[in-house]
Write a protein that holds these residues in place. Structure first.
Motif, PDB file in Angstrom:
ATOM      1  N   SER A 427       0.829  -1.209   0.000  1.00 16.13           N
ATOM      2  CA  SER A 427       0.000   0.000   0.000  1.00 16.13           C
ATOM      3  C   SER A 427       0.860   1.254   0.000  1.00 16.13           C
ATOM      4  N   LEU A 428       0.433   2.269  -0.766  1.00 19.68           N
ATOM      5  CA  LEU A 428       1.152   3.546  -0.792  1.00 19.68           C
ATOM      6  C   LEU A 428       1.274   4.142   0.604  1.00 19.68           C
ATOM      7  N   ARG A 429       0.287   3.926   1.428  1.00 16.36           N
ATOM      8  CA  ARG A 429       0.310   4.513   2.773  1.00 16.36           C
ATOM      9  C   ARG A 429       1.468   3.988   3.612  1.00 16.36           C
ATOM     10  N   LYS A 430       1.966   2.827   3.245  1.00 21.03           N
ATOM     11  CA  LYS A 430       2.961   2.184   4.093  1.00 21.03           C
ATOM     12  C   LYS A 430       4.387   2.330   3.587  1.00 21.03           C
ATOM     13  N   ILE A 431       4.569   2.579   2.264  1.00 20.18           N
ATOM     14  CA  ILE A 431       5.945   2.477   1.780  1.00 20.18           C
ATOM     15  C   ILE A 431       6.452   3.696   1.030  1.00 20.18           C
TER      16      ILE A 431
END
Length: 553
Positions: A427-431
């Motif tokens: 997910s974009l939110r994580k990486i």
């Protein structure tokens, strides 16, 4: 495209006039010089919110105006907006002038000098300019924003509107049902209404019955006086000695004698007297019949009085008039019918809601299908853009999760991203880092810009948090995008700015204790590029070399 912009008394800008051309235009300047003010002014001119707080200190108003060249592809859609908004369509639709006059108490909007609402101005502006803010890349981590970007690419406006319209129907139905339930009698009230109807229907009064019975009751109570007065009057008129009829007879005989002497003398007087005699007889006969209209039977009179007592009791409880009593009975009958048919009405609500939910599900399925059909193509194009700006091994994939159908469809979207070869999609939110997000947003926006017809795209520091060779690639991408539409970009990177066809610089100065921002076009941007590269002679030489090398390509 935006061909001319005039800003007066907006924030730090006292007065600026800017002529733009197509292609890739860059706006640079020191931090705090007012670059974003210029971009915000364009957004406000096109119907953006805000305004009153941005009037230059000490001024009573600010004015923003701009001239837009309208490409043929946009003329028909804009004409539809004009027609819907009640605006006259100019014969030459290749150019529009927008203007906003903002005071401390009002905001006035004009399109070609015709006053319009802020909503209509915003609808028109949305066709002309697409602006992407400096920190918008942060929103890219929000799934709802990712879905919005996909919808923009897939052209899902009508399908989303269909879902929203059905949801409004469901909401309206829920409000109608809540109002029905709130107004519905409860068991206690239903019992009271039932007793009320039984009591009223037991008497069952007719309209105006109370007045009719009251008249009969008064006549019955005064029967003796009515009889005596009737006899007295008939005696006086025709029956008694020296009655009025006798006197009129004497008058008639005398007139007849005079008529024999000379008919011309009496004329029609004997006839008039004869008519009076006939009327007198008719009057006397009518008076003699009055006793026949009086109820002399004591039992009948008692029945009338008992009936009146029942009606008066009902009027005290549910009146005070008989008309109001009957209205109360009708209302009670309707309210009780609502209570008795409540389950039937609830079943109707259930059926209507079920039908609407099915309609929403079908609309959401169509929207979901359109999204999924476009998602792979959209992200494949974005990956191609990413690889052009430095992500050689970037991968993007959509991860759809079904949710309950709503105004936005039935999809929850997470963009899964991998920047490097061999790394799993996450997910974009994580990486994703801020620099990666900036480039990813640029990639998605350029794909969207290729897909839509908006002639002017503004990037406000979309290149932040990147540098080196990546900056060169970003500059190339913006320059390439400028071949298809007007690109206006605020940038802090010399590698990006050097590739612009036009270069504007925003400068801030202080005069007599007042701060001013000015924007001017640079014919030779080498000095500004040198400043952006760190300043000094070596930076200036580097800037000139960069410009020379780009011209040779």
């Amino acid at each position: 495209m935006l061909s001319f912009l005039k800003i007066t008394n907006y924030a730090l800008i006292e007065s600026s006039e800017i002529e733009f051309n197509g292609g890739f235009t860059v706006v640079t300047g020191e931090s705090g010089a007012g670059k974003s003010i210029v971009m915000a002014a364009i957004e406000l001119l096109c119907g953006g919110r805000g305004g009153k707080g941005s009037i230059r200190t000490g001024c009573d108003r600010c004015t923003l105006s701009g001239i837009f060249t309208i490409p043929p592809a946009l003329q028909e859609p804009l004409k539809e907006i004009f027609e819907t908004g009640g605006l006259d369509i100019p014969e030459d639709f290749s150019e529009l002038t927008l203007r906003r006059v903002i005071t401390h108490t009002s905001i006035r909007n004009f399109v070609d000098d015709t006053p319009v609402s802020s909503k209509l101005l915003s609808q028109i502006g949305a066709f002309l300019v697409d602006r992407h803010g400096a920190n918008e890349q942060i929103s890219l981590t929000i799934p709802a924003r990712q879905l919005e970007l996909l919808d923009n690419y897939a052209g899902c406006t009508d399908l989303k509107a269909e879902c929203a319209a059905v949801c409004r129907k469901i909401s309206d139905l829920a409000k109608e049902r809540a109002a029905f339930e709130a107004d519905l009698p409860d068991t206690t009230e239903a019992d009271r209404l039932q007793l009320m109807l039984e009591e009223i229907n037991g008497v069952n009064p007719a309209p105006n019955e109370d007045e009719e019975l009251a008249g009969k009751q008064r006549r019955g109570a005064n029967a003796r006086q009515i009889l005596e007065d009737s006899n007295f009057l008939t005696d006086m008129l025709t029956e008694g000695e020296n009655s009025i009829a006798d006197k009129l007879g004497e008058v008639f005989r005398t007139l007849t004698e005079l008529e024999r002497i000379d008919p011309a003398l009496t004329g029609d007087l004997p006839g008039q007297c004869s008519e009076l005699q006939n009327n007198l007889v008719e009057l006397s006969n009518a008076i003699s019949l009055l006793p026949d209209k009086v109820e002399l039977d004591p039992e009948a009179l008692n029945a009338i009085e008992a009936r009146l007592s029942e009606i008066y009791t009902l009027k005290r409880r549910y009146g005070p008039t008989l008309e109001q009593l009957l209205e109360a009975r009708d209302t009670a009958r309707e309210r009780l019918a609502e209570f008795q048919k409540a389950q039937q009405k609830r079943d109707e609500f259930d059926a209507a809601e079920k039908a609407l939910q099915n309609e929403l599900r079908l609309a959401a399925e169509k929207l979901s299908s359109a999204r999924k059909k476009s998602a792979d193509k959209f992200l494949a194009l974005a990956v191609k853009k990413l690889r052009a700006i430095g992500f050689a091994s970037a991968e993007l994939a959509p991860e759809f999760t079904a949710v309950a159908p709503n105004a936005n469809g039935m999809d929850h979207l997470e963009l899964m991203f991998s920047a490097n070869k061999g790394e799993e999609l996450r997910s974009l939110r994580k990486i994703a880092s801020s620099g990666e997000l900036s480039r990813l947003m640029l990639a998605l926006k350029t794909v969207l810009a290729d897909a839509d017809a908006v002639p002017t795209v503004i990037f406000d520091e979309i290149d932040m948090n990147i540098g080196g060779e990546t900056a060169n690639k970003v500059g190339n991408e913006l320059c390439s995008l400028g071949e298809k539409r007007q690109i206006i970009c605020i940038s802090h990177l010399a590698q990006v700015a050097a590739r612009a066809q036009e270069h504007f610089k925003v400068e801030k100065s202080t005069v007599d204790g007042r701060t001013f921002s000015k924007i001017r076009k640079l014919d030779d941007p080498a000095e500004e590029l040198g400043r952006m590269l760190g300043g000094g002679e070596s930076a200036l030489r580097h800037a000139r070399e960069l410009l020379t090398s780009l011209k040779q390509k």
